[in-house]
Every structure is written in structure tokens, then in C-alpha cells.
Design a protein around this motif. Structure first.
Motif, PDB file in Angstrom:
ATOM      1  N   ARG A 121      32.187 167.763  28.494  1.00  0.00           N
ATOM      2  CA  ARG A 121      33.153 167.485  29.340  1.00  0.00           C
ATOM      3  C   ARG A 121      32.416 166.350  30.211  1.00  0.00           C
ATOM      4  N   ARG A 122      31.200 166.056  29.992  1.00  0.00           N
ATOM      5  CA  ARG A 122      30.604 165.067  30.956  1.00  0.00           C
ATOM      6  C   ARG A 122      30.692 163.569  30.473  1.00  0.00           C
ATOM      7  N   ASP A 123      30.444 162.515  31.289  1.00  0.00           N
ATOM      8  CA  ASP A 123      30.601 161.267  30.767  1.00  0.00           C
ATOM      9  C   ASP A 123      29.636 160.844  29.766  1.00  0.00           C
ATOM     10  N   PHE A 124      28.388 160.481  30.327  1.00  0.00           N
ATOM     11  CA  PHE A 124      27.230 159.829  29.440  1.00  0.00           C
ATOM     12  C   PHE A 124      26.339 160.973  28.987  1.00  0.00           C
ATOM     13  N   THR A 125      25.675 160.665  27.670  1.00  0.00           N
ATOM     14  CA  THR A 125      24.582 161.657  27.246  1.00  0.00           C
ATOM     15  C   THR A 125      23.499 161.860  28.336  1.00  0.00           C
ATOM     16  N   LEU A 126      23.173 160.778  29.020  1.00  0.00           N
ATOM     17  CA  LEU A 126      22.191 160.781  30.056  1.00  0.00           C
ATOM     18  C   LEU A 126      22.422 161.541  31.359  1.00  0.00           C
ATOM     19  N   ASN A 127      23.879 161.945  31.504  1.00  0.00           N
ATOM     20  CA  ASN A 127      24.263 162.969  32.808  1.00  0.00           C
ATOM     21  C   ASN A 127      24.566 164.173  32.020  1.00  0.00           C
ATOM     22  N   ALA A 128      24.258 164.512  30.906  1.00  0.00           N
ATOM     23  CA  ALA A 128      24.489 165.758  30.110  1.00  0.00           C
ATOM     24  C   ALA A 128      23.205 166.312  29.845  1.00  0.00           C
ATOM     25  N   ILE A 129      22.170 166.306  30.840  1.00  0.00           N
ATOM     26  CA  ILE A 129      21.081 166.928  30.628  1.00  0.00           C
ATOM     27  C   ILE A 129      20.868 167.931  31.780  1.00  0.00           C
ATOM     28  N   GLY A 130      20.404 169.128  31.459  1.00  0.00           N
ATOM     29  CA  GLY A 130      20.432 170.000  32.395  1.00  0.00           C
ATOM     30  C   GLY A 130      18.897 170.599  32.507  1.00  0.00           C
ATOM     31  N   GLU A 184      15.648 157.128  28.386  1.00  0.00           N
ATOM     32  CA  GLU A 184      14.449 156.490  28.419  1.00  0.00           C
ATOM     33  C   GLU A 184      14.624 155.186  27.802  1.00  0.00           C
ATOM     34  N   GLU A 185      15.639 154.919  27.144  1.00  0.00           N
ATOM     35  CA  GLU A 185      15.923 153.941  26.292  1.00  0.00           C
ATOM     36  C   GLU A 185      17.009 153.054  27.290  1.00  0.00           C
ATOM     37  N   LYS A 186      17.274 153.573  28.595  1.00  0.00           N
ATOM     38  CA  LYS A 186      18.497 152.904  29.346  1.00  0.00           C
ATOM     39  C   LYS A 186      19.364 152.383  28.983  1.00  0.00           C
ATOM     40  N   THR A 187      20.272 153.482  28.249  1.00  0.00           N
ATOM     41  CA  THR A 187      21.416 153.120  27.266  1.00  0.00           C
ATOM     42  C   THR A 187      22.561 154.182  27.871  1.00  0.00           C
ATOM     43  N   LEU A 188      23.554 153.535  27.988  1.00  0.00           N
ATOM     44  CA  LEU A 188      24.842 154.421  28.452  1.00  0.00           C
ATOM     45  C   LEU A 188      25.562 154.773  27.079  1.00  0.00           C
ATOM     46  N   ARG A 189      25.573 156.141  26.782  1.00  0.00           N
ATOM     47  CA  ARG A 189      26.402 156.162  25.677  1.00  0.00           C
ATOM     48  C   ARG A 189      27.389 157.378  25.776  1.00  0.00           C
ATOM     49  N   GLU A 190      28.612 157.395  25.426  1.00  0.00           N
ATOM     50  CA  GLU A 190      29.352 158.506  25.544  1.00  0.00           C
ATOM     51  C   GLU A 190      29.013 159.760  24.676  1.00  0.00           C
ATOM     52  N   ILE A 191      29.659 160.825  25.415  1.00  0.00           N
ATOM     53  CA  ILE A 191      29.581 162.004  24.589  1.00  0.00           C
ATOM     54  C   ILE A 191      30.592 162.127  23.458  1.00  0.00           C
ATOM     55  N   SER A 192      31.799 161.881  23.856  1.00  0.00           N
ATOM     56  CA  SER A 192      32.844 161.839  22.695  1.00  0.00           C
ATOM     57  C   SER A 192      33.949 161.067  23.312  1.00  0.00           C
ATOM     58  N   ASP A 193      34.958 160.903  22.420  1.00  0.00           N
ATOM     59  CA  ASP A 193      36.076 160.189  22.611  1.00  0.00           C
ATOM     60  C   ASP A 193      36.690 160.601  24.034  1.00  0.00           C
ATOM     61  N   TYR A 194      36.478 161.780  24.515  1.00  0.00           N
ATOM     62  CA  TYR A 194      37.217 162.257  25.829  1.00  0.00           C
ATOM     63  C   TYR A 194      36.580 161.330  26.937  1.00  0.00           C
ATOM     64  N   PHE A 195      35.601 160.790  26.807  1.00  0.00           N
ATOM     65  CA  PHE A 195      34.883 159.722  27.779  1.00  0.00           C
ATOM     66  C   PHE A 195      36.171 158.775  28.248  1.00  0.00           C
ATOM     67  N   PHE A 196      37.017 158.237  27.213  1.00  0.00           N
ATOM     68  CA  PHE A 196      37.845 157.165  27.644  1.00  0.00           C
ATOM     69  C   PHE A 196      39.150 157.417  28.152  1.00  0.00           C
ATOM     70  N   LEU A 197      39.109 159.029  28.158  1.00  0.00           N
ATOM     71  CA  LEU A 197      40.531 159.277  28.854  1.00  0.00           C
ATOM     72  C   LEU A 197      40.652 159.253  30.451  1.00  0.00           C
ATOM     73  N   ASP A 198      39.551 158.862  31.057  1.00  0.00           N
ATOM     74  CA  ASP A 198      39.234 159.107  32.528  1.00  0.00           C
ATOM     75  C   ASP A 198      38.900 157.574  33.030  1.00  0.00           C
ATOM     76  N   SER A 199      39.940 157.056  33.708  1.00  0.00           N
ATOM     77  CA  SER A 199      39.527 155.485  34.282  1.00  0.00           C
ATOM     78  C   SER A 199      38.192 155.686  35.133  1.00  0.00           C
ATOM     79  N   VAL A 200      38.123 156.468  35.948  1.00  0.00           N
ATOM     80  CA  VAL A 200      37.059 156.520  36.986  1.00  0.00           C
ATOM     81  C   VAL A 200      35.708 156.455  36.094  1.00  0.00           C
TER      82      VAL A 200
END
Length: 379
Positions: free
Chosen positions: A121-130, A153-169
Motif C-alpha cells: 500500500r506504500r508509495d515508493f519502493t524506497l518507502n517500503a523498507i522496514g 542507493e540509486e536515488k530513484t523514485l519507483r512506484e510499487i504498483s499502479d495503486y500509487f496513481f490512485l492517490d493525488s497526495v
């Protein structure tokens, strides 16, 4: 793992007690990202809690006399010796059809939800680290189901899934991370950017993400560029930024307001309205600006005869009112050079004799400092 050594002993002891109640704690979000990126321990720590219901944690906190705040989705927040701790249950977010707001989902809480499903459910892969902790064993390990460490490490913003695009925030977060950290937008996001619908985007969230970016000018520039380049639908209120380009060094709302005011005074009203600034803010800026330019135009030959006049002479009071106004509205000084014939640097340490104050009519006393400064500087 090094992060354990960064925890103060009393915080580590407290979290060990939480763990002993049956909870398994995993640090998520910014706390884990910032440690892996900077090697530091944030004061804002968000934990996903497995093994027990959040209600059990509430009882645990109550028994210890701790005050906590309850947030939506059964999230609990408390302050512990300067650390802002948040505890939440792993959850699924099921999208609600046709809902374009930030709360476009229904929640299913599950204290045993796997990391890959919970982090989906999280936005970016780099925010899906625990970072999963076992405080009682002094152990910790990184949990990374979506290769977020690589993207960090590569400073890349990558979505986890298409669910990312459903939230304007999340569009705003995309802008914030790009501006604040100079991260790159992945091709996968660029190729699907048009999926964003910003027609219900709230100004509240816009302002919040802008402030977090620490660079208001660059944030708005990038927001406007992406909206324009990808022809994204937005509310009319956001269209005020269409024809405004800010310097990239503007940090605050006040910086933005002054920048627009100096270029297009009529547009400053729209900026003030967008940010819900009090009417007084723009009035004070305008008043300061008018006094500043009045003083800027003064020449020594104009002031010499005024120094020989009584303080309450009309032509003298015009100048003194402007000088006093520059002092009364001093918060705006930083935007203007102090290269005035009489400036705030001149009267900063000016002292007025107590006896002189007593013999001066009350309505004029607040101007004595500026009259005295004028006479000293000009004569």
C-alpha cells in the motif's frame, strides 16, 4: 545492526517492554529510509506492530500512565522523551471506486499480515523498507520486499504498483522527494503519470507537502511543470501558478508572496488567498514597501531643513511616520536592502533621554527615536 546503537538506553528499554507484551516491531517509512540513507536515528519513529492488536498496546500504555493520541485506522501516537512514536497495525487498503480523495480506500487491519502485502500500500519502493527489531535480543534486520534499498542507493523514485496513481497526495510526495532529495523519477512513473487525477487535490495537503520540501519555490515550479507536461486535471485554484515561475531559493510562503508582490502586485492577492493568509499580511507588506520607497527617494538636501524644523511639523512627520513604519513592520526588512539614507541600522541603538520623553507630548513620544536619528545622521 548499527541502528540499535543509536537508540538511547531509556527508549530501547521502553521498546523492549512493548516487545515483551507480545508485540513484534518493525520500523517503517521515513525512519528506516533515513537511517539507511544518512545513518541517523530520526525523532519521528513509526512502527508496524505484529503479534498483538493495537488495543492491547493501548492497555499497556494506560497501565504505565502514558498519554497517547488515537488517529484514524487505529493508529496510536505518543511522545516518549522527545521521540514521536507511532504504532499501527499492518493493513490492506482496498480502493473505493470513483473516490479521488486522499482517503480513497477502505482498510482491513491484520496483525499477522506479511510484509510484502502490508508494504504494497506504500508509495515508493524506497518507502517500503522496514527494519524489524528484536530489542530483547539486541537484533535487527532489514525487510525489503520491493528492492527499495537498491532504488534508495540509486536515488530513484519507483512506484510499487499502479495503486500509487490512485492517490493525488502521492503526486505531491513525488514532487517533494524530487525537490528535497534530488531524486530521479523512474521511467515507469513517467510513462504512467497521466493516470493521476488531481481534480480533488486539497490545498491542505499541497501546503503540507510544500512545507516539508523545505523549498517552496522549487516545489511549485516542479508541480506546475508536471501538471503542464502531462496535462493533468487540477482544480482551478491551482491554475494561479501557471504563469508564475519562482526562484529556486525561495523557502517559505512569505518568500513566495514577496516575490510575486514585487513583480506583479495584483497577483499577490491571489497568492495570499491561496495560502489563506490573514488580510493583514499583505496590507503590512504593502505598507512597508510604500514607506521603504518613500525613504529611498529622500535626499540629504531635502532632509537638512527638516532637521531644523520642529518635530511636529507636517513635512517632518511624513518622514518620521515612514521611518517608524519600517520599524513597526520589521519582519519584512530581510527582503529589502538597507541602503537608505536613514535606515534601521541607524536607529537600532538609538537611545532617547528619559527627561526628553517626559517633556514631549504623548502622541509624539514614539517618534522621538527616529527624529533624533534623522538629526544625527543628516547633520
Amino acid at each position: 545492526m548499527m541502528i540499535l546503537s543509536l537508540f538511547p538506553a531509556d527508549l530501547k528499554q521502553f521498546l523492549s517492554e512493548v516487545e515483551s507484551s507480545g508485540a513484534r516491531l518493525c520500523l517503517v517509512g521515513g525512519g528506516s529510509r533515513d537511517f539507511l540513507r544518512e545513518g541517523t536515528l530520526s525523532n519521528d519513529l513509526d512502527f508496524e506492530v505484529r503479534g498483538v492488536e493495537i488495543s492491547a498496546l493501548k492497555s499497556f500504555f494506560k497501565k504505565r500512565g502514558l498519554t497517547y493520541t488515537e488517529l484514524p485506522y487505529d493508529i496510536v501516537r505518543l511522545d516518549f522523551k522527545g521521540f514521536d512514536l507511532e504504532f499501527s497495525s499492518p493493513r490492506l487498503e482496498n480502493p473505493l471506486t470513483g473516490n479521488k480523495t486522499h482517503h480513497h480506500f477502505e482498510v482491513v487491519l491484520d496483525k499477522e499480515l506479511s510484509y510484502d502485502r502490508a508494504f504494497a500500500r506504500r508509495d515508493f519502493t524506497l518507502n517500503a523498507i522496514g527494519i524489524e527489531f528484536h530489542f530483547t535480543k539486541d537484533e535487527a534486520r532489514v525487510v525489503d520486499p520491493y528492492n527499495g534499498v537498491r532504488d534508495l542507493e540509486e536515488k530513484t523514485l519507483r512506484e510499487i504498483s499502479d495503486y500509487f496513481f490512485l492517490d493525488s497526495v502521492r503526486f505531491l510526495r513525488l514532487v517533494r522527494f524530487q525537490v528535497k532529495y534530488n531524486f530521479n523519477i523512474s521511467d515507469s512513473i513517467k510513462n504512467q503519470m497521466g493516470l493521476f487525477d488531481l481534480s480533488e487535490l486539497s490545498i491542505h495537503h499541497f501546503k503540507s507537502e510544500m512545507k516539508k520540501s523545505k523549498n517552496a519555490g522549487a516545489f511549485i515550479n516542479e508541480f506546475s511543470k508536471l501538471v503542464r507536461d502531462y496535462q493533468l486535471p487540477v482544480k482551478d485554484v491551482y491554475k494561479i501558478w501557471k504563469n508564475i515561475h519562482f526562484s529556486s531559493d525561495l523557502e517559505t510562503i512569505e518568500d513566495l508572496l514577496v516575490s510575486v508582490f514585487l513583480k506583479r502586485p495584483e497577483a499577490a492577492k491571489e497568492v495570499a488567498a491561496f495560502f489563506s493568509l490573514p488580510d493583514k499580511t499583505l496590507k503590512d507588506l504593502t505598507s512597508f514597501y510604500n514607506s521603504y520607497h518613500a525613504v529611498l527617494k529622500l535626499k540629504k538636501e531635502d532632509l537638512i531643513p527638516l532637521c531644523q524644523s520642529e518635530m511636529d511639523a507636517p513635512e517632518v512627520m511624513v518622514v518620521l511616520r515612514d521611518l517608524k513604519n519600517l520599524e513597526d513592520k520589521k519582519e519584512w526588512r530581510k527582503y529589502f536592502p538597507s541602503h537608505l539614507i536613514i535606515s534601521w541600522d541607524d536607529w537600532a541603538d538609538e537611545c532617547v533621554d528619559a527627561e526628553l520623553i517626559q517633556v514631549t507630548p504623548a502622541p509624539l513620544r514614539s517618534y522621538l527615536r527616529f527624529y533624533q536619528t534623522m538629526k544625527r545622521v543628516i547633520q
